[in-house]
Every structure is written in C-alpha cells, then in structure tokens.
Design an enzyme around this catalytic site. Structure first.
Site, mmCIF file in Angstrom:
data_model
loop_
_atom_site.group_PDB
_atom_site.id
_atom_site.type_symbol
_atom_site.label_atom_id
_atom_site.label_comp_id
_atom_site.label_asym_id
_atom_site.label_seq_id
_atom_site.Cartn_x
_atom_site.Cartn_y
_atom_site.Cartn_z
ATOM 1 N N LYS A 229 0.808 -1.224 0.000
ATOM 2 C CA LYS A 229 0.000 0.000 0.000
ATOM 3 C C LYS A 229 0.840 1.273 0.000
ATOM 4 O O LYS A 229 2.019 1.274 0.324
ATOM 5 C CB LYS A 229 -0.974 -0.009 1.183
ATOM 6 C CG LYS A 229 -2.201 -0.879 0.867
ATOM 7 C CD LYS A 229 -3.325 -0.722 1.854
ATOM 8 C CE LYS A 229 -4.507 -1.601 1.382
ATOM 9 N NZ LYS A 229 -5.541 -1.738 2.396
ATOM 10 N N ARG A 263 -3.908 -10.034 4.954
ATOM 11 C CA ARG A 263 -4.311 -10.023 3.540
ATOM 12 C C ARG A 263 -3.155 -9.498 2.695
ATOM 13 O O ARG A 263 -2.778 -8.335 2.819
ATOM 14 C CB ARG A 263 -5.550 -9.125 3.391
ATOM 15 C CG ARG A 263 -6.103 -9.035 1.983
ATOM 16 C CD ARG A 263 -7.322 -8.096 1.959
ATOM 17 N NE ARG A 263 -7.856 -7.956 0.622
ATOM 18 C CZ ARG A 263 -7.389 -7.095 -0.274
ATOM 19 N NH1 ARG A 263 -6.390 -6.304 0.031
ATOM 20 N NH2 ARG A 263 -7.921 -7.034 -1.481
HETATM 21 C C1 7PM Z 1 -6.127 0.163 -5.278
HETATM 22 C C2 7PM Z 1 -6.135 0.709 -3.995
HETATM 23 C C3 7PM Z 1 -6.345 -1.174 -5.470
HETATM 24 C C4 7PM Z 1 -6.376 -0.094 -2.904
HETATM 25 C C5 7PM Z 1 -6.562 -1.963 -4.377
HETATM 26 C C6 7PM Z 1 -6.610 -1.431 -3.110
HETATM 27 C C7 7PM Z 1 -8.410 -4.007 1.779
HETATM 28 C C8 7PM Z 1 -9.459 -4.785 1.317
HETATM 29 C C9 7PM Z 1 -8.592 -3.707 -0.346
HETATM 30 C C10 7PM Z 1 -8.090 -3.989 3.177
HETATM 31 C C11 7PM Z 1 -9.902 -5.553 3.458
HETATM 32 C C12 7PM Z 1 -5.648 -3.214 -1.837
HETATM 33 C C13 7PM Z 1 -6.821 -2.265 -1.909
HETATM 34 N N1 7PM Z 1 -7.863 -3.355 0.716
HETATM 35 N N2 7PM Z 1 -10.212 -5.562 2.135
HETATM 36 N N3 7PM Z 1 -9.569 -4.601 -0.003
HETATM 37 N N4 7PM Z 1 -8.883 -4.782 3.957
HETATM 38 N N5 7PM Z 1 -10.625 -6.288 4.310
HETATM 39 O O1 7PM Z 1 -4.526 -2.679 -1.650
HETATM 40 O O2 7PM Z 1 -7.192 -3.310 3.682
HETATM 41 O O3 7PM Z 1 -5.774 -4.415 -2.017
HETATM 42 S S1 7PM Z 1 -8.381 -3.113 -1.946
#
Ligand code: 7PM
Length: 289
Positions: A229, A263
């Site tokens: 991230k 995750r």
């Molecule tokens: C762009 C920005 C693409 C952010 C994808 C993301 C989480 C999640 C996501 C989290 C839970 C990523 C995020 N992040 N579900 N879904 N917790 N429970 O980096 O932090 O995967 S999407």
C-alpha cells in the site's frame, strides 16, 4: 475472542495467524465475444493457477475481488462484477481445497458468491450499500467489516481528519458490528479491519498500526491489509513493485499487536514472517490461545 470461524463448510482456526491471498479478477485482453467483461476461459485458468500457487505458498484463503470496491477504480456494474467473480469462485471451489473470500460491496454478488462456494464476505464498505447487510446475513457466512473515512473510495483521500484515529476506528467498528448483530449476523461471525489506506494519511496509518492492540478490546478477530500500500510507499519512498520488505515489516508488527488474518499479495514471504513472528511470540510449535 473466538478462535474458530465457521465459514460455510470450513472452519478457520484463528488460534493461529492465517494468510489471505489477494486474487484480483479483472477483464483481460483475451476476453472476446459479446461481453467484454465476461470471464474468458483463459482468464479463469490464469486466476486458478494464481490461486493454486498462493495456496501452495501457505495461504489458507483466497480473497477474490472484481475491483468494484477499489479506491479510485471506476464503478463496476453488478452484472459485470458477477461475470468476473462468480466463474472464478466456482472454479476455485471445484479444484482447490481452500477457503474463498469475496471482496465485494454488492448484495447480489454476496448471494451468488455464497451459492458458488464462497465462505467469507469481505466488504470495504462494511455492508453499507442498500440491502448489503440483509444479503450478507441471509448467506449465513462470516463477514469482514472495515473502517473507511469518507463515503466512497473516490473521495476518501481528499482530507482525512481525526481527533483520535484509534478511538474513531474502534467506535465505528463497534457500532457497525452492533448493526450487523441486529441484522442477524452473529457476533461470532464478524471480523474487523482498521482499513489501512482508506481515508487516512501516512501518519494516521502509522498510528493505527502502532496502537492496533487497542482494537483487541472489540473482542473480534482482526484482519490487516497493508500489502504494497501507499503507506509503505510513502514511508520508504518506494514504487509499488518495490514494497515487499516494507510490507513484511508491517506484518510482523501487526501480528504482535493482535492481527489474526493477514491479507497480502506476496504469500510465500508473508507465510515465513508469520511463522517466525509466532515462533518468537509463542515459542516454536506452541499454540496460542
Ligand atoms: C487500489 C487501492 C487497489 C487499494 C486496491 C486497493 C483491503 C481490502 C482492499 C483492506 C480488506 C488493496 C486495496 N484493501 N479488504 N480490499 N482490507 N478487508 O490494496 O485493507 O488491495 S483493496
């Protein structure tokens, strides 16, 4: 806190830290025919191979996401999301011995995913969409509710502000969990997530991780998503392809502060960090309670 999460026909043992592998299902250049977004056989094959590799590397569950919930992503129609997600859920269910989680905010996707074999609903909008809480409750599956400041991923990063980020995240999750219980989702089936990067500055994210142990008072298992991230990019000055070591540091710290589901994209490296951190905290081969 409960240590066994009942996920349809599977039980997830949360006395140990578990790794959730991220599987993005996006339209690809091999799609053809009438519907651009209809999952082609080739894209489902590729998703299955990726999922199988993550399971072999130590993931105990696969989080399938059709991108509709992603910050900055253009909204995806429900039918499109179903076309992307459901064939992949069906295929993983048929061919792999693993728990399937679905990253969605859409009630229809929750219901169809459960029918196709998913065992967990992961919603970054915490079941806030019309009908989502009722839909999730009707599946009988556990849910992961996540904190996000700001109504939508499109606007959440504009001006994040907190008096006390830990207190506010904790209060939000407690209230949302109460609403879930009122809607018929047993508390034993609720997982909470502080939502790293969702309406937070770098300093907010670092504080959340430093003080994450305060969320243990909620009494529900904690899921943590920091993998690759922006918070890692900002702390280190690294592009997205060069954030593995920084992400792994957050994993060790999150486990020490009570994180139970991690995750991630990089499952093999994370699985080693999980085992090493647990060995230091609880002794080699020892069970945590
Ligand atoms: C762009 C920005 C693409 C952010 C994808 C993301 C989480 C999640 C996501 C989290 C839970 C990523 C995020 N992040 N579900 N879904 N917790 N429970 O980096 O932090 O995967 S999407």
């Amino acid at each position: 806190m409960i240590t066994k999460l009942q996920c349809a026909d599977r039980v997830l043992d949360l006395s140990r830290v578990q790794v959730m592998g991220i599987l993005n299902v996006t339209p690809d250049s091999f799609s053809d025919g009438g519907n651009l977004y209809q999952a082609s056989r080739l894209s489902v094959d590729k998703a299955l191979v990726h999922a199988a590799n993550m399971v072999a590397d130590g993931a105990s569950m696969i989080d399938v996401g059709g991108e509709s919930t992603r910050p900055g992503a253009s909204p995806v129609g429900v039918q499109e999301e179903l076309d992307r997600v459901i064939p992949v859920v069906e295929r993983i269910k048929a061919e792999l011995d693993t728990l399937i989680s679905v990253d969605t905010s859409a009630p229809e996707v929750m219901i169809e995913s459960a029918k196709a074999g998913a065992g967990l609903i992961n919603d970054v909008r915490s079941l806030a969409r019309d009908g989502a809480m009722e839909a999730a409750a009707s599946t009988g599956l556990p849910v992961c509710i996540m904190h996000m400041q700001g109504a939508t991923p499109a606007t959440m990063q504009l001006a994040p502000h907190y008096e006390d980020v830990l207190a506010e995240v904790c209060d939000f999750l407690a209230q949302r969990a109460d609403q879930c219980v009122a809607a018929g989702i047993p508390r034993e089936r609720i997982v909470v997530d502080p939502g790293f990067g969702f309406g937070k500055t770098l300093e907010h994210n670092l504080t959340l991780l430093r003080r994450m142990d305060e969320l243990e008072a909620l009494g529900m298992p904690i899921l943590v998503g920091t993998s690759r991230k922006t918070m890692v990019g900002q702390a280190l000055g690294r592009e997205v392809g060069d954030r593995l070591a920084g992400s792994l540091a957050t994993v060790a710290l999150a486990i020490e502060r009570g994180g139970r589901i991690i995750r991630v994209h990089d499952v093999a490296a994370t699985a080693d960090v999980v085992r090493m951190t647990e060995a230091v905290l609880y002794g080699a081969g020892q069970e945590r309670v």
